[in-house]
Design a protein around this motif. Structure first.
Motif, PDB file in Angstrom:
ATOM      1  N   UNK A  89       0.845  -1.182   0.000  1.00  0.00           N
ATOM      2  CA  UNK A  89       0.000   0.000   0.000  1.00  0.00           C
ATOM      3  C   UNK A  89       0.885   1.238   0.000  1.00  0.00           C
TER       4      UNK A  89
ATOM      5  N   UNK B 118       4.289  21.068  11.236  1.00  0.00           N
ATOM      6  CA  UNK B 118       4.056  21.269  12.675  1.00  0.00           C
ATOM      7  C   UNK B 118       2.570  21.119  12.993  1.00  0.00           C
ATOM      8  N   UNK B 119       2.348  20.736  14.218  1.00  0.00           N
ATOM      9  CA  UNK B 119       0.979  20.691  14.727  1.00  0.00           C
ATOM     10  C   UNK B 119       0.496  22.114  14.935  1.00  0.00           C
TER      11      UNK B 119
ATOM     12  N   UNK C   7      -9.794  17.731  13.919  1.00  0.00           N
ATOM     13  CA  UNK C   7      -9.730  16.427  13.255  1.00  0.00           C
ATOM     14  C   UNK C   7      -8.675  16.439  12.155  1.00  0.00           C
TER      15      UNK C   7
ATOM     16  N   UNK D 180      -5.533  16.104  13.937  1.00  0.00           N
ATOM     17  CA  UNK D 180      -5.444  14.786  14.578  1.00  0.00           C
ATOM     18  C   UNK D 180      -4.720  13.771  13.691  1.00  0.00           C
ATOM     19  N   UNK D 181      -4.985  13.853  12.391  1.00  0.00           N
ATOM     20  CA  UNK D 181      -4.417  12.855  11.468  1.00  0.00           C
ATOM     21  C   UNK D 181      -3.230  13.376  10.667  1.00  0.00           C
TER      22      UNK D 181
ATOM     23  N   UNK E 184      -0.193  14.213  11.206  1.00  0.00           N
ATOM     24  CA  UNK E 184       1.172  13.703  11.350  1.00  0.00           C
ATOM     25  C   UNK E 184       1.233  12.177  11.422  1.00  0.00           C
ATOM     26  N   UNK E 185       0.160  11.529  10.931  1.00  0.00           N
ATOM     27  CA  UNK E 185       0.168  10.055  10.892  1.00  0.00           C
ATOM     28  C   UNK E 185       1.239   9.577   9.916  1.00  0.00           C
ATOM     29  N   UNK E 186       1.769   8.390  10.221  1.00  0.00           N
ATOM     30  CA  UNK E 186       2.819   7.873   9.326  1.00  0.00           C
ATOM     31  C   UNK E 186       2.215   7.550   7.954  1.00  0.00           C
TER      32      UNK E 186
ATOM     33  N   UNK F 255      -2.453   5.464   1.162  1.00  0.00           N
ATOM     34  CA  UNK F 255      -3.586   4.812   0.503  1.00  0.00           C
ATOM     35  C   UNK F 255      -3.679   3.314   0.796  1.00  0.00           C
ATOM     36  N   UNK F 256      -4.887   2.783   0.602  1.00  0.00           N
ATOM     37  CA  UNK F 256      -5.082   1.340   0.807  1.00  0.00           C
ATOM     38  C   UNK F 256      -4.736   0.592  -0.482  1.00  0.00           C
TER      39      UNK F 256
ATOM     40  N   UNK G 281      -7.805   9.614   0.343  1.00  0.00           N
ATOM     41  CA  UNK G 281      -8.353  10.383   1.476  1.00  0.00           C
ATOM     42  C   UNK G 281      -7.538  11.666   1.517  1.00  0.00           C
TER      43      UNK G 281
END
Lengths: 198, 538
Positions: free
Chosen positions: A33, A51-52, A115, A118-119, A121-123, A140-141, A147
């Motif tokens: 993926x 940065x957040x 929201x 929230x996502x 900085x996801x790997x 991606x899947x 997304x």
């Protein structure tokens, strides 16, 4: 002593068929993926430099289907099967669904800026330049669904493109997602009384 | 010299003996931690970044080490800050931008995974505390292992303990408190155990406010050990416990004194929040809330498979009976916290399953007691089997085989669930959906637009028992995100909502249908879909 060993042995041997069953289930799954080759996303930057930012849980009281009309959507993604309709949830927000006869489905969701953060900085995420204040696509899947999350000032949107059995060359799902995100952000800012040029 | 050697040898022998009697607990612990680590990268959790990590950022940026968020007490924030230590060590070597580097580390996926690992391991200690409690109290490693297995192989426990949240931590302190309280009863000659129990209760209170009820068994233990000669000794023992409890709590949450206004705002907000409800988790107070909790404990808690969960809960009832029969005093001590805790939540309007975790070690210990009680009472006059020094009847061996099968099924489920998390993002779940539709030819399925789109990628020809006609279908298959307009519209704790689902089992969808993390394909009966006003059947 003997009983203890016997209990261990029985418990562990019960687990063996389960282990093998689990590995059998995984054999068919496609596990690659990765983000599609360059060209799908115009410009990307590494999330390590991102940065957040502070946000809010407030979601603008705007119906998501009012953001992008049928004609506007069709101009981007081709003919639709029917009128845009409520398409479920988008993290903490709500979405509108645009269904193509291909079949492929696009949902445009209005989410809170928290929201979005929230996502962010996801790997596996990749940042997208020239879209709102900040935007990214998630890892991606196997179907390479998109997304895409974008934020501008105090509003944020999430675009999901669920791919069907279509001609890969004909439809560029990243382009669709990005164009719809731009339109959705601009309309959302207008509807919430903000100036899109500010 | 030879005497010293003899002494060392004796001590070594004693340590080995102790380790040997504790060794069985490794079985549930290895399965729980192993599957926990396998499914650690499960995606988004509502609270982790905003309510657990952000307050640590505030502590670091303000430099006053107060989180400014008091919806929870502050123990977790110290743990979360401690999780930054490896990054702090690396940052210290840098000449410039130490602070910035540490703050950047807070947002990194690596830090989140590290924190989840820390929580997983600390919370898993609940299994060890439950095991030790039964081992010391009942003097039976088999009963201790049973309690540990009931606890450690529960899927509800297994997925909750991967979360960076207060509830698992409270469960761990709850189990530790009752362990130390019971030991204080076994060893009345010293008050140290009770003091340690007060300290553990304080850490529980410092983790989550309702955890403050943990002081009740500690005080009750003091009462049970009271010599009934003078009230002064009782009051003195209580004062000592309360002093330790308050002191340690204040160390965990100094804002109680240092920022009383902000602290009270946080606490009153949570009181208001729980008394008014929480989205789809809102339930009527009193008996209805109690009933929902009972259904959760009896039908969901101990296994993914309801019949197994029912059986285990039956053992809880038997175990409770056995405990009361053996010693009313110790039973009262054991039950006082879980009963008060459940009663307190009955008065609230929000039922979020994770709040109930702290009760689980108590139920697991009772299930272990129940299993042993049944075993002891299965000595009917029938064929006797002998293994080593042990003699048991055919009925007993059948019962033991049944219990072992249950554990094997639960362990198998934990492994299966962890593997589904590891397979996030693959096409496995769509393939499984196609296989499910093909295997269930007696049902007609209505598919949502996104499921239809994905199915065409796998299986180009439509499956025969798929229909587009709402009146023809008796099952609906959709992505969970397609179900409701708003996440708040999902009715939580609807334990039979989805017949099954295909996707990561990082949590129980029927308990948390409003999950913000990964999407999953769910199968719902038409009746449930209509009752729950699922979008595609509206």
């Amino acid at each position: 002593m003997f009983l203890r060993v016997a209990v261990y042995f029985v418990l562990l041997s019960c687990l063996l068929p389960v282990f093998s069953a689990c590995s059998a289930v995984r054999l068919d799954a496609q596990t690659q993926n990765t983000i599609p080759a360059s060209g799908s996303i115009e410009t990307t930057t590494d999330t390590a430099k991102v940065k957040y930012k502070t946000g809010s849980w407030t979601i603008p009281e705007v119906a998501p289907c009012a953001l992008i009309g049928k004609a506007e959507a069709e101009a981007v993604m081709g003919l639709l099967k029917n009128e845009p309709k409520p398409g479920g949830t988008a993290i903490d927000g709500t979405a509108c669904a645009y269904i193509s006869p291909e079949p492929f489905v696009v949902t445009v969701g209005i989410i809170s800026t928290n929201s979005f953060e929230l996502r962010k900085l996801d790997s596996g995420n990749r940042m997208i330049n020239n879209l709102g204040d900040e935007a990214y696509v998630t890892n991606p899947n196997a179907f390479e669904d998109v997304y895409l999350l974008a934020r501008q000032e105090n509003v944020a949107v999430m675009i999901n493109v669920t791919a069907g059995a279509w001609d890969e060359e004909k439809v560029e799902r990243y382009r669709i997602a990005k164009t719809l995100a731009q339109t959705a952000l601009a309309h959302l800012l207008l509807k919430t009384g903000e100036n899109p040029d500010s | 010299m030879s005497n010293s050697f003899k002494r060392i040898f004796l001590i070594f022998g004693r340590v080995i003996r102790h380790l040997y009697s504790v060794a069985p607990v490794l079985l549930p612990l290895i399965i729980l931690i192993g599957t926990g680590l396998r499914g650690l990268d499960f995606g988004t959790h509502w609270d982790e970044k905003y309510y657990q990590i952000r307050p640590v950022r505030t502590m670091l940026t303000t430099g006053i080490l107060l989180p400014q968020h008091y919806g929870y007490p502050s123990f977790n924030y110290w743990v979360n800050a401690a999780g930054l230590l490896p990054d702090a060590v690396v940052a210290l070597k840098d000449k410039k931008g130490k602070e910035e580097r540490i703050l950047d580390a807070l947002d990194s996926p690596a830090y989140l995974m590290r924190l989840r690992t820390i929580y997983l391991i600390i919370v898993s200690l609940s299994v060890l505390w439950a095991y030790l409690l039964v081992l010391i109290w009942r003097q039976s490693w088999i009963e201790a292992l049973l309690a540990a297995l009931f606890l450690g192989l529960s899927w509800e426990v297994a997925y909750h303990i991967r979360w960076v949240a207060t509830d698992g931590m409270l469960m761990q302190f709850g189990a530790m408190t009752i362990l130390l309280t019971m030991v204080s009863q076994m060893k009345p000659e010293t008050s140290w155990w009770r003091h340690l129990a007060a300290a553990a209760a304080a850490l529980g209170f410092g983790t989550k406010y309702p955890g403050g009820l943990l002081i009740v068994p500690v005080l009750f233990s003091g009462y049970l050990l009271w010599d009934k000669k003078s009230y002064r000794s009782l009051v003195s023992s209580w004062v000592k416990s309360v002093f330790i409890f308050t002191g340690i709590y204040l160390l965990t949450t100094p804002a109680t004194i240092l920022q009383p206004v902000e602290f009270l705002k946080g606490v009153t907000y949570e009181l208001y929040h729980y008394s008014t409800g929480h989205a789809g988790h809102t339930v009527p107070v009193g008996l209805q809330h109690g009933w929902r909790m009972l259904v959760y404990f009896s039908s969901v808690l101990f296994s993914h498979y309801a019949p197994i969960a029912w059986f285990c809960f039956l053992l809880v009832i038997v175990g409770s009976y056995a405990l009361v029969k053996e010693s009313l005093k110790l039973a009262a001590l054991f039950f006082c916290f879980p009963v008060l805790y459940v009663l307190y939540f009955c008065t609230q309007r929000a039922m979020v399953a994770r709040n109930l975790l702290v009760v689980v070690p108590f139920l697991a210990i009772l299930a272990g007691r129940g299993a042993m009680f049944v075993w002891e009472n299965l000595k009917f006059k029938c064929k006797v089997l002998t293994i080593g020094n042990f003699r048991f009847t055919v009925l007993q061996s059948a019962f033991a085989a049944f219990i072992i099968t249950i554990f094997a099924i639960n362990a198998g489920w934990l492994i299966y669930a962890a593997e589904t998390v590891a397979d996030r993002g693959t096409d496995r779940f769509v393939r499984e959906t196609v296989a499910y539709i093909s295997a269930n030819t007696n049902h007609r399925f209505l598919l949502s637009p996104r499921v239809q789109a994905h199915l065409t990628k796998i299986e180009k020809t439509p499956v025969a028992n798929v229909t587009n006609d709402l009146s023809q279908a008796d099952r609906v298959i959709l992505y969970s995100s397609e179900g409701q307009r708003h996440w708040q519209d999902w009715r939580a704790n609807n334990f039979w909502l989805a017949t099954t689902w295909f996707g990561p089992y990082e949590m129980n969808f029927n308990v948390y249908p409003n999950w913000w993390g990964d999407d999953r394909i769910i199968v719902i009966t038409m009746e449930e879909a209509k009752q729950n006003e699922i979008l595609i059947v509206k």
